[in-house]
Design an enzyme around this catalytic site. Structure first.
Site, PDB file in Angstrom:
ATOM      1  N   ALA A   1     -20.307  40.852  -9.224  1.00  0.00           N
ATOM      2  CA  ALA A   1     -20.287  39.543  -9.686  1.00  0.00           C
ATOM      3  C   ALA A   1     -21.824  39.381  -9.565  1.00  0.00           C
ATOM      4  CB  ALA A   1     -19.667  38.818  -8.524  1.00  0.00           C
ATOM      5  N   CYS A   2     -21.894  40.358  -9.785  1.00  0.00           N
ATOM      6  CA  CYS A   2     -24.193  40.299  -9.443  1.00  0.00           C
ATOM      7  C   CYS A   2     -23.893  39.397 -11.030  1.00  0.00           C
ATOM      8  CB  CYS A   2     -24.491  41.354  -9.061  1.00  0.00           C
ATOM      9  SG  CYS A   2     -26.349  41.564  -8.918  1.00  0.00           S
ATOM     10  N   ASP A   3     -24.890  38.572 -11.209  1.00  0.00           N
ATOM     11  CA  ASP A   3     -25.599  38.631 -12.269  1.00  0.00           C
ATOM     12  C   ASP A   3     -26.583  39.933 -13.509  1.00  0.00           C
ATOM     13  OD1 ASP A   3     -24.550  35.756 -12.564  1.00  0.00           O
ATOM     14  OD2 ASP A   3     -26.315  34.294 -11.777  1.00  0.00           O
TER      15      ASP A   3
ATOM     16  N   LYS B   1     -23.820  41.974 -14.296  1.00  0.00           N
ATOM     17  CA  LYS B   1     -23.459  41.666 -15.685  1.00  0.00           C
ATOM     18  C   LYS B   1     -24.273  41.566 -16.938  1.00  0.00           C
ATOM     19  CE  LYS B   1     -20.806  38.189 -13.223  1.00  0.00           C
ATOM     20  NZ  LYS B   1     -20.567  37.016 -13.280  1.00  0.00           N
TER      21      LYS B   1
END
Length: 119
Positions: free
Chosen positions: A14-16, A19
């Site tokens: 879920a880490c930006d 991504k």
């Protein structure tokens, strides 16, 4: 014909920043394996290898909320042994992503560093 180096990206789904890194790899047609160390964990030997390559100071994410919420005693007198123990106990404290390209390691994501590794 030379075999391309194996590529594994380590981090949290879920880490930006993860991504962005995964999007960069996808956009450049680079095949990789993804290891989510929040769900799959991380081995002490791998952390020790990374620390030997890039330094534990770079691996330990001191700016994240997980580290900032630690008791002051846990943050005091940090050394490699203590930092690795903290990262093993709470993998969210490992800076992300960690990109393993055929045994070489890149910590964090910048398009320039990735391009240099695959250029």
């Amino acid at each position: 014909m030379a075999r391309p180096p194996s590529v594994t990206i380590y981090g949290i789904k879920a880490c930006d920043t993860m991504k962005k890194a995964r999007t960069w790899l996808d956009d450049h047609g680079i095949a990789y394996a993804f290891h989510d160390y929040k769900t799959a964990g991380i081995e002490r030997a791998r952390l020790e290898t990374w620390a030997a390559q890039v330094g534990w100071e770079l691996l330990l994410n001191r700016s994240g909320t997980t580290f900032r919420k630690l008791p002051e005693a846990d943050k005091a007198d940090l050394d490699e042994t203590k930092a690795i123990a903290l990262m093993l106990g709470q993998p969210s404290m490992i800076r992300r992503p960690v990109l393993d390209v055929g045994g070489g390691v890149i910590v964090g994501f910048t398009p320039h560093a990735y391009a240099a590794s695959f250029g």
